[in-house]
Design an enzyme around this catalytic site. Sequence first.
Site, PDB file in Angstrom:
ATOM      1  N   HIS A   1       0.470   5.015   0.770  1.00  0.00           N
ATOM      2  CA  HIS A   1      -0.471   5.931   1.424  1.00  0.00           C
ATOM      3  C   HIS A   1      -0.425   7.265   0.690  1.00  0.00           C
ATOM      4  CE1 HIS A   1      -2.407   8.428   4.399  1.00  0.00           C
ATOM      5  NE2 HIS A   1      -2.615   7.405   5.198  1.00  0.00           N
TER       6      HIS A   1
ATOM      7  N   ARG B   1      -5.533  -2.360   1.908  1.00  0.00           N
ATOM      8  CA  ARG B   1      -6.120  -2.248   3.248  1.00  0.00           C
ATOM      9  C   ARG B   1      -6.847  -0.916   3.416  1.00  0.00           C
ATOM     10  NH1 ARG B   1      -4.585   0.290   7.918  1.00  0.00           N
ATOM     11  NH2 ARG B   1      -2.411   0.696   7.388  1.00  0.00           N
TER      12      ARG B   1
ATOM     13  N   LEU C   1       4.347  10.367   7.397  1.00  0.00           N
ATOM     14  CA  LEU C   1       2.907  10.246   7.181  1.00  0.00           C
ATOM     15  C   LEU C   1       2.099  11.403   7.753  1.00  0.00           C
ATOM     16  CD1 LEU C   1       0.954   8.083   5.983  1.00  0.00           C
ATOM     17  CD2 LEU C   1       0.363   7.588   8.343  1.00  0.00           C
TER      18      LEU C   1
ATOM     19  N   ARG D   1      -7.261   4.040  -0.356  1.00  0.00           N
ATOM     20  CA  ARG D   1      -5.935   4.624  -0.572  1.00  0.00           C
ATOM     21  C   ARG D   1      -5.351   4.322  -1.941  1.00  0.00           C
ATOM     22  NH1 ARG D   1      -3.756   3.283   5.510  1.00  0.00           N
ATOM     23  NH2 ARG D   1      -4.943   4.974   6.452  1.00  0.00           N
TER      24      ARG D   1
ATOM     25  N   GLU E   1      -4.678   9.901   7.213  1.00  0.00           N
ATOM     26  CA  GLU E   1      -5.924  10.065   6.463  1.00  0.00           C
ATOM     27  C   GLU E   1      -6.997  10.747   7.318  1.00  0.00           C
ATOM     28  OE1 GLU E   1      -6.733   6.591   3.885  1.00  0.00           O
ATOM     29  OE2 GLU E   1      -8.585   6.493   5.022  1.00  0.00           O
TER      30      GLU E   1
ATOM     31  N   GLN F   1       0.830  -1.212   0.000  1.00  0.00           N
ATOM     32  CA  GLN F   1       0.000   0.000   0.000  1.00  0.00           C
ATOM     33  C   GLN F   1       0.859   1.254   0.000  1.00  0.00           C
ATOM     34  OE1 GLN F   1      -2.663   1.352   3.550  1.00  0.00           O
ATOM     35  NE2 GLN F   1      -3.975   0.794   1.852  1.00  0.00           N
TER      36      GLN F   1
HETATM   37  C1  FAD Z   1       3.156   6.221  10.524  1.00  0.00           C
HETATM   38  C2  FAD Z   1       2.121   5.142  10.563  1.00  0.00           C
HETATM   39  C3  FAD Z   1       0.804   5.456  10.891  1.00  0.00           C
HETATM   40  C4  FAD Z   1      -0.166   4.457  10.930  1.00  0.00           C
HETATM   41  N1  FAD Z   1      -1.452   4.785  11.275  1.00  0.00           N
HETATM   42  C5  FAD Z   1      -2.390   3.802  11.366  1.00  0.00           C
HETATM   43  C6  FAD Z   1      -3.721   4.097  11.811  1.00  0.00           C
HETATM   44  O1  FAD Z   1      -4.053   5.217  12.167  1.00  0.00           O
HETATM   45  N2  FAD Z   1      -4.610   3.087  11.845  1.00  0.00           N
HETATM   46  C7  FAD Z   1      -4.297   1.812  11.489  1.00  0.00           C
HETATM   47  O2  FAD Z   1      -5.161   0.948  11.554  1.00  0.00           O
HETATM   48  N3  FAD Z   1      -3.038   1.506  11.086  1.00  0.00           N
HETATM   49  C8  FAD Z   1      -2.082   2.471  11.037  1.00  0.00           C
HETATM   50  N4  FAD Z   1      -0.806   2.137  10.635  1.00  0.00           N
HETATM   51  C9  FAD Z   1      -0.461   0.724  10.424  1.00  0.00           C
HETATM   52  C10 FAD Z   1      -0.303   0.029  11.778  1.00  0.00           C
HETATM   53  O3  FAD Z   1       0.195   0.931  12.717  1.00  0.00           O
HETATM   54  C11 FAD Z   1       0.652  -1.156  11.701  1.00  0.00           C
HETATM   55  O4  FAD Z   1       0.322  -1.978  10.625  1.00  0.00           O
HETATM   56  C12 FAD Z   1       0.559  -1.974  12.994  1.00  0.00           C
HETATM   57  O5  FAD Z   1       0.690  -1.141  14.110  1.00  0.00           O
HETATM   58  C13 FAD Z   1       1.584  -3.082  13.022  1.00  0.00           C
HETATM   59  O6  FAD Z   1       1.576  -3.673  14.304  1.00  0.00           O
HETATM   60  P1  FAD Z   1       2.417  -4.967  14.594  1.00  0.00           P
HETATM   61  O7  FAD Z   1       2.201  -5.301  16.027  1.00  0.00           O
HETATM   62  O8  FAD Z   1       2.119  -5.992  13.582  1.00  0.00           O
HETATM   63  O9  FAD Z   1       3.945  -4.522  14.355  1.00  0.00           O
HETATM   64  P2  FAD Z   1       4.842  -3.378  15.040  1.00  0.00           P
HETATM   65  O10 FAD Z   1       4.089  -2.469  15.893  1.00  0.00           O
HETATM   66  O11 FAD Z   1       5.677  -2.817  13.949  1.00  0.00           O
HETATM   67  O12 FAD Z   1       5.780  -4.218  16.012  1.00  0.00           O
HETATM   68  C14 FAD Z   1       6.744  -5.107  15.511  1.00  0.00           C
HETATM   69  C15 FAD Z   1       7.509  -5.689  16.701  1.00  0.00           C
HETATM   70  O13 FAD Z   1       8.332  -6.742  16.242  1.00  0.00           O
HETATM   71  C16 FAD Z   1       9.598  -6.629  16.806  1.00  0.00           C
HETATM   72  N5  FAD Z   1      10.543  -7.279  15.893  1.00  0.00           N
HETATM   73  C17 FAD Z   1      10.683  -7.099  14.565  1.00  0.00           C
HETATM   74  N6  FAD Z   1      11.651  -7.892  14.087  1.00  0.00           N
HETATM   75  C18 FAD Z   1      12.123  -8.599  15.132  1.00  0.00           C
HETATM   76  C19 FAD Z   1      13.129  -9.587  15.293  1.00  0.00           C
HETATM   77  N7  FAD Z   1      13.868 -10.016  14.258  1.00  0.00           N
HETATM   78  N8  FAD Z   1      13.346 -10.083  16.528  1.00  0.00           N
HETATM   79  C20 FAD Z   1      12.638  -9.650  17.596  1.00  0.00           C
HETATM   80  N9  FAD Z   1      11.680  -8.720  17.501  1.00  0.00           N
HETATM   81  C21 FAD Z   1      11.423  -8.218  16.286  1.00  0.00           C
HETATM   82  C22 FAD Z   1       9.826  -5.162  17.019  1.00  0.00           C
HETATM   83  O14 FAD Z   1      10.753  -4.950  18.059  1.00  0.00           O
HETATM   84  C23 FAD Z   1       8.425  -4.702  17.396  1.00  0.00           C
HETATM   85  O15 FAD Z   1       8.242  -4.829  18.782  1.00  0.00           O
HETATM   86  C24 FAD Z   1       0.183   3.118  10.610  1.00  0.00           C
HETATM   87  C25 FAD Z   1       1.499   2.812  10.282  1.00  0.00           C
HETATM   88  C26 FAD Z   1       2.452   3.807  10.239  1.00  0.00           C
HETATM   89  C27 FAD Z   1       3.848   3.423   9.832  1.00  0.00           C
END
Ligand code: FAD
Length: 593
Positions: free
Chosen positions: A251, A403, A261, A295, A264, A249
């Site tokens: 944005h 998404r 970012l 998007r 939205e 995606q």
């Molecule tokens: C700027 C921004 C704004 C956004 N706004 C929105 C929004 O308003 N609404 C919405 O629905 N979505 C939004 N998104 C998307 C959403 O935030 C993410 O898709 C989501 O938070 C991902 O969550 P997660 O728990 O999968 O991963 P993350 O929160 O990225 O966490 C990943 C974790 O994995 C760990 N990790 C990674 N690799 C390893 C490794 N090799 N060994 C050990 N640990 C590791 C990291 O330390 C971290 O703790 C946004 C994204 C961005 C970038």
Amino acid sequence: MQTHNYDVVIVGAGGAGMRAALESSARARTAVLSKLYPTRSHTGAAQGGMCAALANVEEDNWEWHTFDTVKGGDYLVDQDAAEVMAKEAIDAVLDLEKMGLPFNRTPEGRIDQRRFGGHTRNHGEAAVRRACYAADRTGHMILQTLYQQCVKNEVEFYNEFYVLDILLDSDLTAAEQPAAGAPVRVAGVVAYELATGEIHLFRATSVVLATGGAGKVFKTTSNAHTLTGDGMALALRAGLPLEDMEFFQFHPTGLAGLGILLSEAARGEGAILRNSEGERFMERYAPTIKDLAPRDIVARSMANEVREGRGCGPRKDYVLLDLTHLEPAHIEAKLPDITEFARTYLGIEPFTDPIPVYPTAHYAMGGVPTTIQAEVLRSNTDVVGGLFAAGEVACVSVHGSNRLGTNSLLDINVFGKRAGISAAAYAAEHEALELPEGPATRVVAELDRIRNAPDGEKVAELRQTLQETMDAHAQVFRTEESLTLALETVDDLRRRYRSIGVQDKGSTFNTDLLEAVELGFLLDLARVVVVGALARKESRGGHFREDFPKRDDDGFMYHTMAYARPAADGDTEITLDKKPVTVTRYQPMERKY
Ligand SMILES: Cc1cc2nc3c(=O)[nH]c(=O)nc-3n(C[C@H](O)[C@H](O)[C@H](O)COP(=O)(O)OP(=O)(O)OC[C@H]3O[C@@H](n4cnc5c(N)ncnc54)[C@H](O)[C@@H]3O)c2cc1C
């Protein structure tokens, strides 16, 4: 080498990992391994909101939400999964509220809701208020709330531990695969401790991957430096498939030239996109919901305006996000952070001047394929016993080929919770396996190779070439020619990577070494993205092929399953398979907004 024993090991402490940990730690001995301190995870950067059909401010229901998610994903969504997500959304928000998350409120004291792209009333009639939010810091509040709950529940964290291998009881990297239906199980993971350089073995009955996205495959991205797709790449290297990786995606509103970012939520609160003629151009592309179209459509429309010469600025290479007609007090209250970004990074005052914006790589729709119980698939039908995935690393698939905004914070809560419950249940029913022979051999050899390479290739140089190539050739618009160029460059970089080196040879806080490892992950994933994009000779959602501009349901209504299989030259090659899309109630239709 230390060995740790747990019932459940969760890899990642973002929203998905911590939501899983809350469930799992209440039922089983659980450890969370995270390469970052938990509250630095990218979930904390999420801005705009998390959706659920609470119907707090206007009529809404989960069925409309499911429909929007399916249509928004250009019908590549598995509809059973989307139904689960839309139904469980309501409890997911209420769970967070009960944990203490400070959502914005209506004057009557209910959780307030706002508009977001693609979320509509009654199957597309008009935009609906479905996103729950805490100003433009929703992700920050979710992450802090979950972390507090984890601390309260005494979840064990191993912070700044990088997981570098997933250990299975069968070799899935060979050409010869276990028979269909044969049991394959996870035994644990191998981790590298940043502070000491020590290798740790974690033996666990269940492992949950929650490692987040891979935006750093691109140069212009909203994603943090650490989003290098580790979990996806580790799964691929372990012989597991990745699903739908060609769908990325972009944005619409990244700060021009930077990619940072602007949520939205700005358009949800009434901001408008304009071209150099001052025209609200989205009226032409999506007459019903205009700037609040999904998007993929908005990003493509913006790129098209620029191509046709209606871009702004000295190089005519961006469009404008106009908030100037909104009340400053309203902007202050609802969008404090992103307006500050415009001031800090571009020197623009959003109260009086429109903000330069251009699409930025934002979200991986694809990832490690899972069932709706978050079990990881090793083929179209077989799961890996004890291995689960949730969040951006996973592909359930609720987002299909595009998404909708606010569906990811929802996804991580709904499927994070499911993964935690599933992992603990599996651990209750099974004994942990013994670790395989020489469990860390592969990891140690790879780290030694990088550390000891004389005059090796430079990480920064290869990463820059990769990211610039992906921006130039695999972004909003793609063609056979551009993708072929991208693949040639990625293949060349993968060859050069074999002699990658680092200056820091030490063992304490050797971030150089880990950035080299992360670059390896990015290169492997970029290859899968491009190979998948070349094979998909149609346009759907976030994947737009100028040479095949139409969606082709007869030819391509399937999920791509990509595997890294042994190649004749000793390297691997990407082989592609198809997985059917689960359709329950919505037959594919033309997508009009
Ligand atoms: C700027 C921004 C704004 C956004 N706004 C929105 C929004 O308003 N609404 C919405 O629905 N979505 C939004 N998104 C998307 C959403 O935030 C993410 O898709 C989501 O938070 C991902 O969550 P997660 O728990 O999968 O991963 P993350 O929160 O990225 O966490 C990943 C974790 O994995 C760990 N990790 C990674 N690799 C390893 C490794 N090799 N060994 C050990 N640990 C590791 C990291 O330390 C971290 O703790 C946004 C994204 C961005 C970038």
